[in-house]
Design a protein around this motif. Sequence first.
Motif, PDB file in Angstrom:
ATOM      1  N   VAL A   1      20.075  70.456 153.342  1.00  0.00           N
ATOM      2  CA  VAL A   1      19.933  71.762 153.963  1.00  0.00           C
ATOM      3  C   VAL A   1      19.740  72.904 153.116  1.00  0.00           C
ATOM      4  O   VAL A   1      20.183  73.225 152.045  1.00  0.00           O
ATOM      5  N   GLN A   2      18.500  73.383 153.603  1.00  0.00           N
ATOM      6  CA  GLN A   2      18.192  74.621 152.910  1.00  0.00           C
ATOM      7  C   GLN A   2      18.598  75.899 153.792  1.00  0.00           C
ATOM      8  O   GLN A   2      18.705  76.095 154.880  1.00  0.00           O
ATOM      9  N   LEU A   3      19.252  76.929 153.015  1.00  0.00           N
ATOM     10  CA  LEU A   3      19.944  78.020 153.635  1.00  0.00           C
ATOM     11  C   LEU A   3      19.371  79.518 153.021  1.00  0.00           C
ATOM     12  O   LEU A   3      19.090  79.499 151.949  1.00  0.00           O
ATOM     13  N   GLN A   4      19.049  80.251 153.947  1.00  0.00           N
ATOM     14  CA  GLN A   4      18.278  81.740 153.800  1.00  0.00           C
ATOM     15  C   GLN A   4      19.188  82.568 154.345  1.00  0.00           C
ATOM     16  O   GLN A   4      19.197  82.795 155.580  1.00  0.00           O
ATOM     17  N   ALA A   5      19.968  83.322 153.668  1.00  0.00           N
ATOM     18  CA  ALA A   5      20.787  84.430 154.149  1.00  0.00           C
ATOM     19  C   ALA A   5      19.886  85.824 153.977  1.00  0.00           C
ATOM     20  O   ALA A   5      19.103  85.852 152.963  1.00  0.00           O
ATOM     21  N   SER A   6      20.386  86.584 155.236  1.00  0.00           N
ATOM     22  CA  SER A   6      19.552  87.892 155.068  1.00  0.00           C
ATOM     23  C   SER A   6      20.478  88.809 155.929  1.00  0.00           C
ATOM     24  O   SER A   6      21.541  88.564 156.502  1.00  0.00           O
ATOM     25  N   GLY A   7      20.205  90.202 155.813  1.00  0.00           N
ATOM     26  CA  GLY A   7      20.587  91.205 156.598  1.00  0.00           C
ATOM     27  C   GLY A   7      21.627  92.120 155.591  1.00  0.00           C
ATOM     28  O   GLY A   7      22.240  93.045 156.242  1.00  0.00           O
ATOM     29  N   GLY A   8      21.644  91.908 154.454  1.00  0.00           N
ATOM     30  CA  GLY A   8      22.495  92.860 153.584  1.00  0.00           C
ATOM     31  C   GLY A   8      21.881  94.007 153.187  1.00  0.00           C
ATOM     32  O   GLY A   8      20.648  94.363 153.892  1.00  0.00           O
ATOM     33  N   TRP A 113      24.486  75.808 149.640  1.00  0.00           N
ATOM     34  CA  TRP A 113      24.724  77.323 149.411  1.00  0.00           C
ATOM     35  C   TRP A 113      23.460  77.839 149.554  1.00  0.00           C
ATOM     36  O   TRP A 113      22.223  77.402 149.146  1.00  0.00           O
ATOM     37  N   GLY A 114      23.307  79.098 150.332  1.00  0.00           N
ATOM     38  CA  GLY A 114      22.275  80.099 150.311  1.00  0.00           C
ATOM     39  C   GLY A 114      22.393  80.957 149.064  1.00  0.00           C
ATOM     40  O   GLY A 114      23.155  80.991 148.164  1.00  0.00           O
ATOM     41  N   GLN A 115      21.068  81.797 148.862  1.00  0.00           N
ATOM     42  CA  GLN A 115      21.105  82.498 147.722  1.00  0.00           C
ATOM     43  C   GLN A 115      21.928  83.911 147.734  1.00  0.00           C
ATOM     44  O   GLN A 115      21.884  84.278 146.571  1.00  0.00           O
TER      45      GLN A 115
END
Length: 123
Positions: A1-8, A113-115
């Motif tokens: 699974v690739q995870l991409q976090a955003s919104g910070g 884990w995402g980045q």
Amino acid sequence: VQLQASGGGLVQAGGSLRLSCAASGRTFSNYGMGWFRQAPGKEREFVASITRSTGVTYYEDSVKGRFTISRDNAKNTVYLQMNNLKPEDTAVYYCAAGPVISGGRRSGAYEYWGQGTLVTVSS
């Protein structure tokens, strides 16, 4: 699974942000999801988790009543709605995928884990 976090981002104390974590590569609904954070000079800590199917949620005590974790399996995305933010919430926030065991508080239980996305709360 690739995870991409955003919104910070940068927000004043008392404000709100919504973090998103988009998953790809495997069946998202097969995984519990968690959010962790790491402040400068501190260890990574648990924030919230949500189980894969029933959507049961768990929270670290300091964010209960302010943060809400949710997931949209159709969009392969998990969210963290953060309200009434405080300066002590400043950290890099990470999303993670894996089995939610014992409330999902152990970072070692997560497989992916995402980045990370930086949240800065000014006073």
